[in-house]
Design a protein around this motif. Structure first.
Motif, short mmCIF file in Angstrom:
data_model
loop_
_atom_site.label_atom_id
_atom_site.label_comp_id
_atom_site.label_asym_id
_atom_site.label_seq_id
_atom_site.Cartn_x
_atom_site.Cartn_y
_atom_site.Cartn_z
N PRO A 81 0.83 -1.21 0.00
CA PRO A 81 0.00 0.00 0.00
C PRO A 81 0.87 1.26 0.00
N GLY A 82 0.46 2.22 -0.82
CA GLY A 82 1.19 3.49 -0.86
C GLY A 82 2.41 3.48 -1.77
N VAL A 83 2.77 2.29 -2.25
CA VAL A 83 3.93 2.20 -3.15
C VAL A 83 3.41 2.03 -4.58
N TYR A 84 3.91 2.88 -5.47
CA TYR A 84 3.43 2.90 -6.85
C TYR A 84 4.56 2.61 -7.83
N GLN A 85 4.18 2.05 -8.96
CA GLN A 85 5.11 1.96 -10.08
C GLN A 85 4.73 3.07 -11.05
N VAL A 86 5.69 3.93 -11.36
CA VAL A 86 5.42 5.02 -12.28
C VAL A 86 6.32 4.82 -13.51
N VAL A 87 5.70 4.78 -14.67
CA VAL A 87 6.43 4.53 -15.91
C VAL A 87 6.44 5.80 -16.74
N ILE A 88 7.61 6.21 -17.18
CA ILE A 88 7.75 7.46 -17.92
C ILE A 88 8.57 7.21 -19.17
N GLU A 89 8.06 7.64 -20.29
CA GLU A 89 8.81 7.50 -21.54
C GLU A 89 10.02 8.45 -21.54
N TYR A 90 11.09 8.08 -22.24
CA TYR A 90 12.23 8.99 -22.38
C TYR A 90 12.77 8.92 -23.79
N GLN A 91 13.55 9.95 -24.15
CA GLN A 91 14.32 9.87 -25.41
C GLN A 91 15.76 9.59 -25.07
#
Ligand code: ATP
Ligand code: ATP
Ligand code: MG
Ligand code: MG
Length: 895
Positions: A107-117
């Motif tokens: 709980p409270g822990v997230y996976q955040v996915v972000i595109e990059y160049q």
């Protein structure tokens, strides 16, 4: 909130097949875990004040302002961080738009996915986004100065990572042509294509460039001599090595005007042109001497400067180069005109941009003096003032396309010159008063020939049409109908990957000299071990794909690598998914078998449109992957009547089934009987069902790649689960009075699979068992339970590496499992009493933590006709212990 971990994905992955460049951040929201954005006073308005351009983010509502409306209504901080990180990169000139945010089982822990160049920029953007959000929450804003610095840093990262314009053009063209490319960072080369079909480039030097040609071109004197000898017009002149020779050299040329330049120079460094007196000759000599020990003194040719680009001995572009200059307007000084010119967005530093910033230095002062002006002079309207003598783009010059204007005879001459020097890509510098005339008519001359010429001036000239000069270069490297890729077969699943990979490699080794494959044991090329170790991740796969000898790549593709950084390739020709069973659950935020199935599905989804996904029709989760496959599908099944297989074959599909003791391939109306399992040693005479399944998958993978039934048959017959060919996979040893089975099973499905063989054993069954410490308690208990169902006597040992657990902890959990199954209820098999008596151990299970000791004890005490099954952590050591007892080897070649 804080970032717990940051990972960089570089290939098709769990989150996206198409978008392979992703940063994955594991974010602990901490105090913000129960505070969505609407509960944070003024957050929406303050965020908008700091980053108004977030209004462009559509997000789930799918319209402009969509994301901000989510912020207003209330969304979690992980989701906001995702969008801020994307926006920061976009503002820094790296537009990206893909992101995902998911809560994990914690709980409270997230996976955040972000595109990059650019990787570094992506990671930086994630950290900066966290700072930005935190600052808005705590102080109500993010200071403009901080934001400016973040953007500056990001822009710097972008510039640092940028490849030169020539390389970038080649890579872009490769993408357009569907040719895979990789940056070989160890030597800063770019690889185009895979394996033995690869070509390499470094700017405009290629694997076709001839070292002799490059050497001649780099020596202006040699170039001139060889060209002069072949009747090509070159400047009259000579090379001197000391100042004393200068006066005589000028005399021999017949006096001024002259040019003095370094023998081995480039980018216009150390060149002084149009020298008209001794004073300047002295200065010019010193300047050239700084660059090279040899100094060229030659006649100065009046005219305009042109670069002819010859690729594969054909002229593909011509540009006129004009030295850096400004044009007066009657109002501004020369310095102001230069400043204005440098504002041009097309001008950047070095070769990053279309044009290069004009820098003022000593040579400018001298140029201005010759023209009778200074930096503070106000130039009259229309008056041209040159700032440099030479026309190199790197000193601020501009280029004008003249491809359509060059005289045909000069085209012929340039192509001939490229042959004479011996360059696949040559930049020929020509001075002539009129490019539309022959060099003879226009008093033209060939000043030098460049290896690795810059492409920028042709691709984006300041005036005239841009020429796609990258295309002819790629066509030279890969003429029509030449392959660019080697076939890639990728194998995944919970169990049987290594065995199947080896079997597939064995099949293909009949057709190819150099099969490259990776497994849990190591990387192999052409049957030789390249590197030992668990090599099932993308880096090991790259070793195969980058090897210039490899004909075909067979890659064991494990869950760990897919989660850590994605696949090593964008597409594969064949993607095999063997099965999905509970293993490694709880690692890498993969909690359920369905999530695990999605990880393995990455391999099936990466199959190219004309390739095949080989799916297990008996495993529902694997069979369901068919929906996501872009290529074609072929199924394998232990059951010829499997309804999915039947309808698939009826519709013209291909399948492999086990029927009437035969490994069989079905193709529409055709039935190809490959081999009776009696003659497939891997299956131990058909007694190991899961090995039959692996053989079906391997046969099918080869079949869809066009391998003949005869070749598949021969391979199935000659491939053995011997300790040498597949160490640790169902290796059966005959020790005379008893047998030993060594198997690497380490999860419930693997135990069950081995159990299916053990259960059919008629003598007593002894197990030496253990389990990896990084599995969940329940999985280890399960291993104990399963062992109790097919062993009569169990010795529990510990892995050498307890993977973070206390010594003996795993064994205790396995014992718990064993005890849950009432061993007492099992009938006592004949001969079993003997075990108890020799060992003088009252229980049917006992703990003996040291693996080597446990194995030795089991072998010492094995009763008549027994099967001792060992699940070792260290396979090599276990096999050594057995070999020391001289097992009977019926086929010595197979060992
Ligand atoms: P680059 O590699 O960028 O072409 P470089 O340092 O190798 O430059 P050159 O090509 O030999 O040097 O000379 C640079 C420029 O100087 C030429 O393109 C031309 O404009 C001028 N130049 C050189 N030699 C002569 C000459 N003999 N007569 C007139 N101009 C000359
Ligand atoms: P790892 O994940 O450790 O690399 P793997 O998938 O490469 O394993 P193998 O090394 O080929 O699998 O086999 C490991 C063990 O799994 C085998 O010794 C056997 O006990 C079991 N096994 C092999 N094939 C299958 C299968 N098709 N179904 C179930 N179990 C299997
Ligand atoms: Mg030149
Ligand atoms: Mg393996």
């Amino acid at each position: 909130m804080k970032i717990l971990q940051t990972q960089t994905l570089r290939g098709p992955n769990y989150w996206s097949i198409r978008r392979s460049k992703l940063i994955l951040v594991r974010l602990d929201l901490e105090e913000l875990a129960d505070r969505p954005s609407d509960t944070i006073e003024g957050f929406h308005d303050r965020l908008v004040a700091v980053l108004p351009s977030l209004d462009e983010h559509h997000c789930s509502p799918g319209c402009k302002g969509g994301f901000l409306s989510r912020v207003r209504e209330g969304t979690m901080m992980g989701h906001i961080l995702e969008h801020v990180a994307l926006e920061l990169q976009t503002l820094a000139g790296m537009p990206v738009g893909f992101g995902r945010t998911r809560e994990t089982a914690t709980p409270g822990v997230y996976q955040v996915v972000i595109e990059y160049q650019i990787e570094t920029a992506g990671r930086y953007a994630a950290r900066a986004a966290l700072r930005l959000c935190q600052s808005i929450i705590e102080m109500g804003t993010y200071p403009q100065a901080e934001l400016d610095r973040d953007l500056e840093d990001l822009i710097k990262m972008r510039n640092d990572a940028a490849q030169g314009a020539s390389t970038e053009a080649l890579v872009k063209e490769a993408e357009t042509m569907g040719i895979p490319w990789m940056h070989l960072e160890t030597c800063d080369l770019f690889q185009l294509g895979y394996g033995k079909h690869q070509k390499r480039v470094q700017a405009a030097l290629t694997s076709h460039s001839n070292i002799l040609g490059v050497e001649i071109a780099c020596d202006k004197e040699k170039t001139k001599k060889i060209l002069a000898a072949m009747g090509v017009p070159v400047p009259v002149g000579m090379t001197i090595y000391s100042f004393n020779e200068l006066a005589a050299a000028i005399d021999r040329l017949g006096g001024y005007p002259i040019v003095i330049k370094p023998l081995n120079g480039n980018h216009g460094r150390g060149i002084t042109i149009d020298i008209r007196d001794w004073e300047h000759a002295e200065i010019g000599y010193d300047r050239a001497r700084e660059v090279s020990s040899g100094v060229i003194v030659e006649h100065f040719y009046q005219g305009r400067d042109h670069r002819i680009l010859v690729v594969n001995h054909k002229v593909v572009a011509v540009a006129e180069r004009v030295p850096a200059h400004v044009i007066g307007d009657g109002k501004l000084t020369i310095r102001e005109l230069v400043d204005r010119e440098n504002q041009d967005v097309r001008r950047g530093t070095g070769h990053d941009n279309m044009l290069t910033t004009i820098e003022l230095d000593d040579s400018t002062d001298e140029m201005l003096r010759l023209q009778g002006v200074t930096l503070t002079t106000v130039l009259p309207p229309e008056r041209v003032c040159y700032l440099r003598a030479t026309a190199n783009l790197s000193t601020g010059g501009i280029a004008i396309d003249r491809t359509d204007e060059i005289h045909p005879e000069t085209v012929w001459m340039a192509e001939r010159v490229s042959h004479i020097i011996g360059l696949d890509i040559a930049g020929i510098d020509v001075i002539t008063t009129d490019i539309t005339k022959t060099l003879r008519e226009a008093d033209g001359t060939i000043v030098e020939v460049n290896a690795a010429p810059g492409l920028r001036m042709h691709i984006s000239p300041s005036q005239g049409v841009g020429r796609n000069v990258a295309a002819p270069i790629l066509q030279m490297l890969f003429p029509p109908n030449t392959p660019t890729r080697i076939p890639i077969v990728s194998i995944t699943g919970t169990n049987g990957k290594t065995t199947t990979t080896r079997l597939i490699a064995h099949i293909f080794s009949q057709m190819y000299d150099s099969v490259g494959y990776t497994t849990t044991d190591g990387i192999y090329i052409g049957g030789r071990l390249v590197e030992k170790g668990d090599t099932t991740g993308p880096q090991s796969a790259q070793v195969i794909l980058q090897d210039p000898t490899v004909d075909i790549a067979i890659l064991e593709t494990a869950r760990g690598g897919i989660l850590r950084s994605g696949l090593a390739f964008q597409h594969c020709d064949v993607g095999v998914v063997l099965n999905v069973a509970a293993d490694h659950l709880g690692l890498g935020d993969i909690e359920t078998i369905d999530q695990l199935a999605r990880v393995k599905a990455v391999v099936a989804e990466a199959v190219r449109a004309d390739g095949y996904a080989i799916l297990n029709a008996d495993d529902e989760r694997v069979a369901d992957m068919a929906d996501q496959v872009r290529g074609k599908v072929a199924y394998f099944s232990m059951d010829a009547d499997n309804p999915l297989v039947r309808s698939h074959v009826q519709r013209g599909g291909i399948a492999a089934v086990y029927t009437q003791d035969y490994i069989t391939i079905l193709q529409h109306d055709w039935v190809h009987r490959i081999e009776n399992v009696d003659r497939v040693p891997l299956t131990l005479g058909g007694r190991v069902p899961f090995m039959i399944a692996n053989a079906l998958a391997a046969s099918l993978a080869a079949f869809v790649q066009g391998v003949s039934v005869e070749h598949i048959r021969a391979a199935l017959r000659s491939f053995r689960a011997s300790a040498q060919q597949t160490p640790g996979r169902m290796n059966l040893f005959d020790l005379g009075s008893y047998h030993v089975l060594v198997d690497y099973a380490h999860n419930p499905a693997g135990y069950e699979a081995v159990g299916s063989f053990v259960k059919n054993w008629t003598g007593p069954a002894i197990g030496v068992v253990g389990g990896p410490g990084d599995r969940r308690d329940e999985d280890l208990i399960e291993l104990g339970k399963l062992s109790a169902t097919f062993f009569d006597r169990i010795i529990i040992k510990e892995d050498d590496d307890t993977r973070g657990r206390a010594w003996g902890e795993v064994a205790e959990l396995i014992v718990q499992g064993i005890e849950q199954v009432t061993l007492a209820a099992k009938p006592i098999v004949q001969g079993f009493e003997q075990v108890i008596s020799t060992a003088e151990l009252p229980a049917t299970h006992s703990i003996m933590l040291n693996e080597a000791e446990a194995i030795a004890w089991a072998l010492d005490n094995a009763p008549e006709n027994a099967l001792v099954t060992i699940f070792p952590d260290n396979v090599t050591r276990a096999i050594e212990l057995i070999m020391a007892r001289n097992p009977i080897i019926d086929n010595p070649e197979a060992m």
